[in-house]
Design a protein around this motif. Structure first.
Motif, short mmCIF file in Angstrom:
data_model
loop_
_atom_site.label_atom_id
_atom_site.label_comp_id
_atom_site.label_asym_id
_atom_site.label_seq_id
_atom_site.Cartn_x
_atom_site.Cartn_y
_atom_site.Cartn_z
N ILE A 94 0.90 -1.23 -0.08
CA ILE A 94 0.08 0.02 -0.13
C ILE A 94 0.93 1.09 0.17
N SER A 95 0.41 2.19 -0.72
CA SER A 95 1.23 3.56 -0.71
C SER A 95 0.82 4.66 0.63
N ALA A 96 1.33 5.78 0.55
CA ALA A 96 0.76 6.51 1.49
C ALA A 96 -0.54 6.87 1.25
N ALA A 97 -0.95 7.26 0.16
CA ALA A 97 -2.19 7.78 -0.30
C ALA A 97 -3.27 6.70 0.03
N GLU A 98 -2.86 5.40 0.04
CA GLU A 98 -4.08 4.34 0.30
C GLU A 98 -4.12 4.25 1.75
N VAL A 99 -3.15 4.51 2.51
CA VAL A 99 -2.86 4.69 4.24
C VAL A 99 -3.94 5.63 4.44
N ASN A 100 -3.75 7.01 3.92
CA ASN A 100 -4.68 7.82 4.22
C ASN A 100 -6.22 7.61 3.90
N VAL A 145 0.98 10.48 8.34
CA VAL A 145 0.88 9.51 7.21
C VAL A 145 2.32 9.10 6.79
N TYR A 146 3.07 10.20 6.27
CA TYR A 146 4.44 10.21 5.93
C TYR A 146 5.30 9.70 7.04
N LEU A 147 5.31 10.17 8.40
CA LEU A 147 6.16 9.58 9.48
C LEU A 147 5.89 8.10 9.54
N PHE A 148 4.54 7.70 9.58
CA PHE A 148 4.14 6.37 9.80
C PHE A 148 4.81 5.41 8.71
N MET A 149 4.66 5.82 7.27
CA MET A 149 5.34 5.19 6.34
C MET A 149 6.91 5.32 6.54
N ARG A 150 7.57 6.19 6.84
CA ARG A 150 8.91 6.28 7.20
C ARG A 150 9.44 5.46 8.26
N ARG A 151 8.84 5.28 9.28
CA ARG A 151 9.01 4.55 10.48
C ARG A 151 8.86 3.06 10.10
N PHE A 152 8.00 2.35 9.41
CA PHE A 152 7.69 1.14 9.30
C PHE A 152 8.08 0.58 7.71
N ASN A 153 8.37 1.40 6.80
CA ASN A 153 8.74 1.09 5.56
C ASN A 153 10.37 0.87 5.37
N LYS A 154 10.80 -0.47 5.59
CA LYS A 154 12.15 -0.89 5.82
C LYS A 154 13.17 -0.66 4.53
N ILE A 155 12.39 -0.89 3.23
CA ILE A 155 13.25 -0.67 2.09
C ILE A 155 12.83 1.19 1.66
N GLY A 157 8.54 3.93 -0.49
CA GLY A 157 7.16 4.48 -0.50
C GLY A 157 6.05 3.76 -0.65
N LYS A 158 6.25 2.23 -0.17
CA LYS A 158 5.34 1.35 -0.38
C LYS A 158 5.36 0.24 0.83
N LEU A 159 4.30 0.17 1.59
CA LEU A 159 4.32 -0.54 2.70
C LEU A 159 3.85 -2.35 2.37
N LYS A 160 4.70 -2.87 2.69
CA LYS A 160 4.32 -4.29 2.50
C LYS A 160 3.59 -4.81 3.65
N TYR A 161 2.99 -6.15 3.33
CA TYR A 161 1.94 -6.66 4.30
C TYR A 161 2.71 -7.07 5.47
N SER A 162 3.91 -7.71 5.39
CA SER A 162 4.83 -8.07 6.53
C SER A 162 5.20 -6.61 7.48
N GLU A 163 5.44 -5.49 6.72
CA GLU A 163 5.66 -4.52 7.49
C GLU A 163 4.30 -3.72 8.14
N PHE A 164 3.17 -3.86 7.52
CA PHE A 164 2.08 -3.56 7.79
C PHE A 164 1.62 -4.19 9.10
N CYS A 165 2.13 -5.50 9.42
CA CYS A 165 1.96 -6.35 10.56
C CYS A 165 2.75 -5.89 11.68
N ASP A 166 4.01 -5.40 11.27
CA ASP A 166 5.07 -5.15 12.27
C ASP A 166 4.50 -3.59 12.97
#
Length: 205
Positions: free
Chosen positions: A124-130, A145-155, A158-167
């Motif tokens: 999911i992207s930042a726009a989809e999170v929003n 939303v940007y800070l959330f993505m930056r904290r959990f998006n390890k790679i 700008g795209k949050l994977k399912y595993s990162e979403f679970c974290d």
């Protein structure tokens, strides 16, 4: 070996301690002998350890005090402590909410991810999170939303994977995380005229 000379096999090289006075421009015999005699005389004293270490301790303590002087003004230090306390309080509330979600039998990570991953592509992207948060009637700023993505998006793509979403959503306490990980998708259903995966009570959490 490089200058053409060879060391005699029967002669040992000077020890590290013996070479120090020579390097400093003093003779081994005079300086080492003087140091040994001085240490022997000091060693007779019951306070040998204190006499030998106290100057170093004094220098270290003075240096430490000088090095760790706070560059902040008193009011800035107060603001910093307040901000840290607020962050700790917020983290505790978030963790409590995660544990509360774990106790809800209809909550699972697969359906939670589907709220944001409407296309079903696995990230999911930042726009989809929003957009997903707005669907849950949660209003946040783009910066949040940007800070959330930056904290959990390890790679950091700008795209949050399912595993990162679970974290991001799983509780830190293993007994609660285990409860969620053992659940499967319940599928979407219509409730109060809305297509949803969870009950209204679960969504409020």
């Amino acid at each position: 070996a490089n200058n053409g000379t060879m060391r005699s096999p029967g002669k040992k090289s000077a020890s590290f301690v013996e070479t120090i006075p020579t390097f400093m421009g003093e003779s081994n015999e005079n300086l080492v002998g003087a140091n040994v005699r001085q240490m022997a005389s000091v060693g007779k004293s019951a306070s040998f350890k204190d006499d030998f270490q106290s100057p170093t301790k004094s220098l270290v303590s003075e240096s430490t005090r000088a090095t760790f002087t706070s560059p902040l003004k008193k009011e800035d230090e107060t603001d910093l402590v307040t901000s840290l306390n607020e962050q700790i309080s917020t983290d505790k509330k978030i963790e409590a909410a995660k544990c509360e979600l774990a106790l809800r039998s209809d909550f699972n990570m697969l359906d939670a991810f589907k709220v944001f991953d409407r296309r079903g592509i696995g990230y999911i992207s930042a726009a989809e999170v929003n957009h997903g948060l707005k669907y849950l009637d949660i209003q946040v700023s783009d910066q949040t939303v940007y800070l959330f993505m930056r904290r959990f998006n390890k790679i950091a793509q700008g795209k949050l994977k399912y595993s990162e979403f679970c974290d991001a959503l799983l509780p830190k306490k293993p007994e609660y995380s285990k409860m969620i990980n053992g659940r499967t998708s319940t599928g979407r259903r219509v409730e109060s005229g809305r297509i949803t995966c969870f009950s209204m009570e679960t969504e409020r959490i």
